[in-house]
Design an enzyme around this catalytic site. Structure first.
Site, short mmCIF file in Angstrom:
data_model
loop_
_atom_site.label_atom_id
_atom_site.label_comp_id
_atom_site.label_asym_id
_atom_site.label_seq_id
_atom_site.Cartn_x
_atom_site.Cartn_y
_atom_site.Cartn_z
N GLY A 123 0.79 -1.10 -0.31
CA GLY A 123 0.40 -0.07 -0.18
C GLY A 123 0.95 1.19 -0.47
O GLY A 123 0.99 2.50 0.52
N ALA A 124 1.32 1.69 -0.67
CA ALA A 124 2.33 2.51 -0.89
C ALA A 124 2.38 2.97 -1.87
O ALA A 124 3.91 3.77 -2.58
CB ALA A 124 3.95 2.07 -0.81
N GLY A 171 -0.70 8.32 0.76
CA GLY A 171 -0.44 8.29 2.30
C GLY A 171 0.52 7.64 3.59
O GLY A 171 1.60 7.78 2.65
N ILE A 172 0.87 7.12 4.42
CA ILE A 172 1.76 7.19 5.00
C ILE A 172 2.63 6.38 4.35
O ILE A 172 3.55 5.95 4.33
CB ILE A 172 1.09 5.83 6.40
CG1 ILE A 172 0.11 6.43 7.12
CG2 ILE A 172 2.33 5.88 7.21
CD1 ILE A 172 -0.75 6.34 8.35
N GLY A 173 1.88 4.95 3.21
CA GLY A 173 2.98 4.10 2.69
C GLY A 173 4.19 4.82 1.66
O GLY A 173 5.35 4.75 2.28
N SER A 204 -3.70 0.06 14.38
CA SER A 204 -4.52 1.51 14.79
C SER A 204 -4.97 1.32 16.45
O SER A 204 -4.89 0.58 16.64
CB SER A 204 -5.47 1.55 13.47
OG SER A 204 -6.55 2.45 13.88
N TYR A 237 -12.92 -2.98 11.21
CA TYR A 237 -11.60 -2.09 11.45
C TYR A 237 -10.91 -2.70 12.61
O TYR A 237 -10.03 -3.36 12.35
CB TYR A 237 -11.50 -1.15 10.81
CG TYR A 237 -10.28 -0.13 10.48
CD1 TYR A 237 -9.85 -0.86 9.68
CD2 TYR A 237 -10.80 1.07 11.24
CE1 TYR A 237 -8.21 0.20 9.22
CE2 TYR A 237 -8.85 1.22 11.85
CZ TYR A 237 -8.49 1.10 10.44
OH TYR A 237 -6.59 1.64 10.23
N1 LIG Z 1 -5.49 7.57 8.28
C1 LIG Z 1 -5.09 7.13 9.56
O1 LIG Z 1 -5.60 7.83 10.10
C2 LIG Z 1 -4.37 5.77 10.31
C3 LIG Z 1 -4.31 5.74 11.53
C4 LIG Z 1 -4.38 4.53 11.69
C5 LIG Z 1 -3.78 2.84 10.86
N2 LIG Z 1 -4.02 3.22 9.77
C6 LIG Z 1 -3.47 2.04 8.34
O2 LIG Z 1 -2.51 2.92 8.19
C7 LIG Z 1 -2.18 2.60 6.80
C8 LIG Z 1 -2.16 3.09 6.10
O3 LIG Z 1 -3.32 4.00 5.76
P1 LIG Z 1 -3.01 5.81 4.99
O4 LIG Z 1 -3.82 6.27 5.92
O5 LIG Z 1 -1.63 5.28 4.26
O6 LIG Z 1 -4.59 5.36 4.33
P2 LIG Z 1 -4.25 5.34 2.20
O7 LIG Z 1 -4.35 6.84 2.08
O8 LIG Z 1 -5.87 4.87 1.92
O9 LIG Z 1 -3.15 4.61 1.69
C9 LIG Z 1 -4.09 2.97 1.82
C10 LIG Z 1 -3.13 2.49 0.74
O10 LIG Z 1 -3.54 1.00 0.85
C11 LIG Z 1 -3.98 0.10 -0.33
N3 LIG Z 1 -4.78 -0.51 -0.26
C12 LIG Z 1 -5.90 -0.55 0.00
N4 LIG Z 1 -6.64 -1.82 -0.07
C13 LIG Z 1 -5.76 -2.01 -0.71
C14 LIG Z 1 -5.97 -3.71 -2.10
N5 LIG Z 1 -7.07 -4.53 -1.64
N6 LIG Z 1 -5.02 -4.12 -2.01
C15 LIG Z 1 -3.91 -3.94 -2.53
N7 LIG Z 1 -3.65 -2.74 -1.63
C16 LIG Z 1 -4.58 -2.20 -1.21
C17 LIG Z 1 -4.35 1.72 -1.13
O11 LIG Z 1 -4.12 1.37 -2.82
P3 LIG Z 1 -5.10 2.34 -3.28
O12 LIG Z 1 -3.77 3.62 -3.45
O13 LIG Z 1 -5.14 1.87 -4.48
O14 LIG Z 1 -6.27 2.95 -2.90
C18 LIG Z 1 -3.29 2.43 -0.42
O15 LIG Z 1 -1.98 2.32 -1.82
C19 LIG Z 1 -3.52 1.42 7.03
O16 LIG Z 1 -3.50 0.41 7.82
C20 LIG Z 1 -4.11 1.81 7.86
O17 LIG Z 1 -5.80 1.43 8.09
C21 LIG Z 1 -4.58 5.04 9.68
#
Ligand SMILES: NC(=O)c1ccc[n+]([C@@H]2O[C@H](COP(=O)([O-])OP(=O)(O)OC[C@H]3O[C@@H](n4cnc5c(N)ncnc54)[C@H](OP(=O)(O)O)[C@@H]3O)[C@@H](O)[C@H]2O)c1
Length: 291
Positions: free
Chosen positions: A11-12, A15-17, A141, A167
């Site tokens: 998931g890079a 966002g965070i990735g 999380s 979740y």
């Molecule tokens: N943001 C927050 O406040 C927060 C808080 C706690 C934990 N987290 C965790 O942090 C992690 C990163 O999240 P983020 O905040 O950076 O969100 P994000 O911007 O939505 O990024 C998520 C990444 O995961 C990928 N992804 C989602 N579903 C997928 C699937 N079925 N197959 C392959 N890739 C998939 C997305 O790909 P696409 O670009 O194709 O969508 C994206 O690259 C997640 O595990 C999330 O649960 C986030």
């Protein structure tokens, strides 16, 4: 000269990735990013190269909702590189207010947030074992504390679904899975691999943006967004776990703001943890046999 370290980040594409990938690329890691959409993943790959000046960036695509794709992603990495120092299971997210199952019959939140990291980690364990210091980092999380409400007779919430609980449960089980695997590895005498989980903070990314959680939750989500961390800030604890010397022997812990924190033990028991491990193992073993 020390060998260049290889990191794989799921998931890079944003966002965070992606923020994590950029920092590790700047630190001269060989960075392999993962995304589910080829165009978006190639674009992220080029962006990371250009920002970091590091040409050793590659990508692998796959939809982590499907365990068949998780298997292909692992096989691609093993066939092409056959080495890995850091695995960052970052891909994940919250789903919609209506429950959905994948084509393989798994509730979608559980598939991407728990079973995909479980299977990917297990398939990549042998390559990680070759590393002097192998680090497995699972992005969980604090929702595990705020929203989890597991039903052990209904793990995939067939009758008790709501997106927040699904979740929170998946992220709670991911912490248990990290701790269980860490203990397993110690029991096997494998001392060169650590497994940790973390909460990145509330971060302004695409997280939840495209999920329809229902009226009030959608509204409060938008309201809180200006107060969130930047993706770069959200990546800090992941980067710390990936590179810091002082954590290279710490395993089985949960981190927040680069510090060990006690996860919620509200639903924890040894039996419950074992139950979740068995659930992950049985589900993925069965699907792997059918492939
Ligand atoms: N943001 C927050 O406040 C927060 C808080 C706690 C934990 N987290 C965790 O942090 C992690 C990163 O999240 P983020 O905040 O950076 O969100 P994000 O911007 O939505 O990024 C998520 C990444 O995961 C990928 N992804 C989602 N579903 C997928 C699937 N079925 N197959 C392959 N890739 C998939 C997305 O790909 P696409 O670009 O194709 O969508 C994206 O690259 C997640 O595990 C999330 O649960 C986030």
């Amino acid at each position: 000269m020390e060998q260049q370290k290889t990191v794989f980040i799921t998931g890079a594409t944003g966002g965070i990735g992606k923020a994590t990938a950029i920092t590790l690329a700047k630190q001269q890691y060989y960075v392999i990013i993962h995304g589910r959409n080829k165009e978006k993943t190639v674009a992220a790959c080029e962006e990371i190269k250009s920002i970091s000046g590091n040409e050793n960036i590659d990508y692998i695509t796959g939809d982590l909702l499907l365990m068949s794709d998780v298997k292909k992603v692992a096989e691609t990495l093993i066939n092409k590189y056959n080495r890995l120092d850091v695995l960052i299971n970052n891909a994940g997210g919250i789903m919609d207010k209506d429950r959905k199952e994948t084509a393989e019959g798994i509730e979608t939140t559980m598939a991407v947030n728990l079973l995909a990291p479980f299977l990917l980690t297990n398939l990549l364990l042998d390559v990680l074992k070759k590393s002097e210091v192998g680090r497995i980092i699972n992005v969980s999380s604090n929702s595990h504390q705020l929203n989890a409400k597991p039903y052990f007779n209904d793990i995939e919430l067939k009758s008790n679904y709501n997106p927040l609980a699904a979740y929170g449960n998946a992220k709670l089980f991911l912490i248990w899975m990290s701790r269980y695997l860490s203990n397993e590895l110690k029991d096997q005498g494998c001392e060169n691999i650590t497994v940790n989980a973390l909460h990145p903070g509330a971060v302004a990314t695409n997280f939840g943006v495209n999920s329809n959680l229902g009226g009030l939750l959608n509204f409060f989500g938008k309201l809180a967004r200006p107060f969130f961390k930047t993706p770069q800030e959200g990546a800090e604890t992941i980067i710390y776990l990936a590179v810091a010397e002082e954590v290279k022997s710490i395993s089985g812990k949960y981190f927040e703001n680069k510090k060990i924190k006690a996860p919620s033990e509200k639903y924890y028991s040894k039996q419950n943890e074992q139950f979740i491990w068995n659930y992950c193992k049985e589900k993925t073993d069965k699907l792997m046999k059918e492939m």
